[in-house]
Scaffold this active site. Sequence first.
Site, PDB file in Angstrom:
ATOM      1  N   LYS A 101     -16.650 -10.603  -0.890  1.00 13.34           N
ATOM      2  CA  LYS A 101     -16.345 -11.881  -1.536  1.00 13.34           C
ATOM      3  C   LYS A 101     -16.467 -13.023  -0.518  1.00 13.34           C
ATOM      4  O   LYS A 101     -17.104 -14.030  -0.772  1.00 13.34           O
ATOM      5  CB  LYS A 101     -14.939 -11.821  -2.128  1.00 13.34           C
ATOM      6  CG  LYS A 101     -14.510 -13.112  -2.785  1.00 13.34           C
ATOM      7  CD  LYS A 101     -13.115 -12.984  -3.377  1.00 13.34           C
ATOM      8  CE  LYS A 101     -12.574 -14.346  -3.749  1.00 13.34           C
ATOM      9  NZ  LYS A 101     -11.203 -14.288  -4.245  1.00 13.34           N
ATOM     10  N   GLU A 160     -15.722  -5.597   9.268  1.00 14.47           N
ATOM     11  CA  GLU A 160     -16.227  -4.235   9.051  1.00 14.47           C
ATOM     12  C   GLU A 160     -17.514  -4.261   8.242  1.00 14.47           C
ATOM     13  O   GLU A 160     -18.495  -3.580   8.554  1.00 14.47           O
ATOM     14  CB  GLU A 160     -15.177  -3.406   8.284  1.00 14.47           C
ATOM     15  CG  GLU A 160     -13.891  -3.126   9.031  1.00 14.47           C
ATOM     16  CD  GLU A 160     -12.822  -4.181   8.768  1.00 14.47           C
ATOM     17  OE1 GLU A 160     -13.175  -5.361   8.530  1.00 14.47           O
ATOM     18  OE2 GLU A 160     -11.639  -3.821   8.803  1.00 14.47           O
ATOM     19  N   GLY A 186     -10.258 -10.030  -4.887  1.00 14.96           N
ATOM     20  CA  GLY A 186     -11.064  -8.867  -4.480  1.00 14.96           C
ATOM     21  C   GLY A 186     -10.651  -7.594  -5.212  1.00 14.96           C
ATOM     22  O   GLY A 186     -11.490  -6.828  -5.704  1.00 14.96           O
ATOM     23  N   ARG A 187      -9.358  -7.363  -5.327  1.00 10.51           N
ATOM     24  CA  ARG A 187      -8.887  -6.111  -5.939  1.00 10.51           C
ATOM     25  C   ARG A 187      -9.001  -6.134  -7.466  1.00 10.51           C
ATOM     26  O   ARG A 187      -8.667  -5.160  -8.127  1.00 10.51           O
ATOM     27  CB  ARG A 187      -7.463  -5.799  -5.484  1.00 10.51           C
ATOM     28  CG  ARG A 187      -6.477  -6.935  -5.663  1.00 10.51           C
ATOM     29  CD  ARG A 187      -5.180  -6.669  -4.911  1.00 10.51           C
ATOM     30  NE  ARG A 187      -4.259  -7.808  -4.984  1.00 10.51           N
ATOM     31  CZ  ARG A 187      -4.266  -8.838  -4.156  1.00 10.51           C
ATOM     32  NH1 ARG A 187      -5.159  -8.904  -3.185  1.00 10.51           N
ATOM     33  NH2 ARG A 187      -3.388  -9.808  -4.287  1.00 10.51           N
ATOM     34  N   GLU A 198      -1.171  -4.426  -2.563  1.00  6.51           N
ATOM     35  CA  GLU A 198      -1.646  -5.709  -2.034  1.00  6.51           C
ATOM     36  C   GLU A 198      -1.219  -6.850  -2.966  1.00  6.51           C
ATOM     37  O   GLU A 198      -1.043  -7.982  -2.542  1.00  6.51           O
ATOM     38  CB  GLU A 198      -3.174  -5.696  -1.852  1.00  6.51           C
ATOM     39  CG  GLU A 198      -3.651  -6.740  -0.849  1.00  6.51           C
ATOM     40  CD  GLU A 198      -5.130  -6.674  -0.515  1.00  6.51           C
ATOM     41  OE1 GLU A 198      -5.951  -6.901  -1.415  1.00  6.51           O
ATOM     42  OE2 GLU A 198      -5.482  -6.419   0.650  1.00  6.51           O
ATOM     43  N   HIS A 213      -0.417  22.026  -5.359  1.00  7.53           N
ATOM     44  CA  HIS A 213      -0.403  22.968  -4.234  1.00  7.53           C
ATOM     45  C   HIS A 213      -0.109  22.256  -2.930  1.00  7.53           C
ATOM     46  O   HIS A 213      -0.329  22.808  -1.862  1.00  7.53           O
ATOM     47  CB  HIS A 213      -1.738  23.715  -4.171  1.00  7.53           C
ATOM     48  CG  HIS A 213      -1.974  24.515  -5.411  1.00  7.53           C
ATOM     49  ND1 HIS A 213      -1.513  25.812  -5.564  1.00  7.53           N
ATOM     50  CD2 HIS A 213      -2.565  24.180  -6.579  1.00  7.53           C
ATOM     51  CE1 HIS A 213      -1.836  26.244  -6.779  1.00  7.53           C
ATOM     52  NE2 HIS A 213      -2.471  25.276  -7.417  1.00  7.53           N
ATOM     53  N   LYS A 229      -5.549  -9.222  11.463  1.00  6.03           N
ATOM     54  CA  LYS A 229      -6.959  -9.508  11.761  1.00  6.03           C
ATOM     55  C   LYS A 229      -7.060 -10.426  12.976  1.00  6.03           C
ATOM     56  O   LYS A 229      -7.899 -10.246  13.850  1.00  6.03           O
ATOM     57  CB  LYS A 229      -7.632 -10.183  10.553  1.00  6.03           C
ATOM     58  CG  LYS A 229      -7.772  -9.288   9.329  1.00  6.03           C
ATOM     59  CD  LYS A 229      -8.487 -10.057   8.219  1.00  6.03           C
ATOM     60  CE  LYS A 229      -8.389  -9.349   6.889  1.00  6.03           C
ATOM     61  NZ  LYS A 229      -8.882 -10.138   5.770  1.00  6.03           N
TER      62      LYS A 229
END
Length: 528
Positions: A204, A210, A264-265, A350, A381, A490
């Site tokens: 965005k 990254e 973004g999410r 978030e 399990h 950041k």
Amino acid sequence: MPPLTSSPAWQALAAHRARLAGTSMRELFAQDPGRAARFAVEAAGLHLDYSKHRITDETLRLLLALAASRDLGGWTRRMFDGEKINASEGRAVLHVALRAGRGPFPPGRDVMPEVEATLARMRAFSDAVRSGEWRGGTGELVTDVVNIGIGGSDLGPRMVTRALRAFGGPRPRVHFVANGDPADLAATLPALDPAHTLFIVASKTFTTVETLTNARRAREWIAGALGGRAVGRHFAAVSANVEAATEFGLDESAVFPMWDWVGGRYSLWSAVGLPIALAAGYERFAELLAGARAMDEHFRTAPAERNLPVLMALLGVWYANFWGAQSHCVLPYAEDLHYLPAYLQQLEMESNGKRVDRDGNVVDYATAPVIWGAAGTNSQHSFHQLLHQGRLLVPSDFVLLARGAEPAEAHAMLTANALAQSAALMAGKDDPQAPHRALPGNQPSSTLLLPALEPRALGALLAAYEHKVFAQGVIWNVNSFDQWGVEHGKVLARGLLPRLLEGGEAPELDASTRALLARIRGNGGGGD
Ligand code: F6P
């Protein structure tokens, strides 16, 4: 409005919880034969059974009163009207526009022309890649698509692409690279042929380190194999920052837009969902949007007491704020939904992992719990032991399919396990002779039943979770649409990087971090 915890609605719930504390769900079921039928709701093809909860009719009445006292209806209207409810960023919150189908929407500010134009471009592009009309720089078919993005530019499309795997054809295969650790890209590329590979850089902001680092590495990989001029046929981008995307070297026609009114999410419904359209076909993506639209309509119009996302939200508030539950478990009984818990972690934590309310006050109540989970039956399990016999209260969501993949026996096995787990969590098991075998029960769960793992149902499910998060944010009076908490880390990382690469003191840091820095540099972890 009085502070939340001293409001009459909150106080009434606290008193009610004290009265209910001694009554088990097993007793509630025994007292009330109509309970299962009454505590169930249908919406947009989904069925929610919420009878296995520590609730009575009175609990619901009080929770609904709490929601009303926080003006949930008013906030919902303001979101759908495109008001700038994301106040700390001065933005509207309009992910619902991405699936609104047609305009004008919202009233007074029609964003639908931009949305529809982008959808038309997504359709044309995904059709061209799938049909073979779009080819790489050397004229080869695209067999593999790699989405490079992180957080909301990764988790949503990754989860849906996997969930709709059964709808994909043999080509293109879609891969996801997120981590700034080069190992992520390095694990993906060796199996791919540059001539047949298309990258989508999804960001965005187009400033995420990254993503940009991985995108540069991918560009070198393409240019190294096919020459710099081929890059344009092997890259597309999705961004609200078209300028930065073109500076990266992409033609503006290869950049799919996003907008500041989509978090973004909440963005898988935008061009961030391009990998979904590429993998499963645009029609399936359109069906996903239609499913979400049906849930939006339900959320916007259904009365709170029959409103599926509102009920999910209220149950979460009930446990987080009145029973001290600190986590919430998500258990999809479908392997193709195994990314659902990770996707919901970002969506819920978030959005509502906040400590300051909309008015700037530090809150004195719990907000978002820790979201965790895994696909059943793997989860059984691993950690169900704690759910059955541990000391923690952990409400769970079981996500089940009414119709599963073939063979029928496999689906029956999954369903039997899921139902057995939720039944056991609720009722427990007595064993006076062998206490280590006894299960106390009274562990709450919801069961969300989807007709099948198909796009419409999935769209409705995800929109339901989005609105659940919104409703909880309203009740907790937090802004669910910013994420200032992640920014400081950041900045610190940017400051630490040269210390690792070039050395030098870091007097502003704490002793522990300085010692770790020195140790890692001493072990050759820096740039020396
Ligand atoms: O750092 C958190 C975050 O901003 C998320 O909110 C977002 O989904 C992710 O980073 C990726 O951001 P972008 O799409 O701008 O690269």
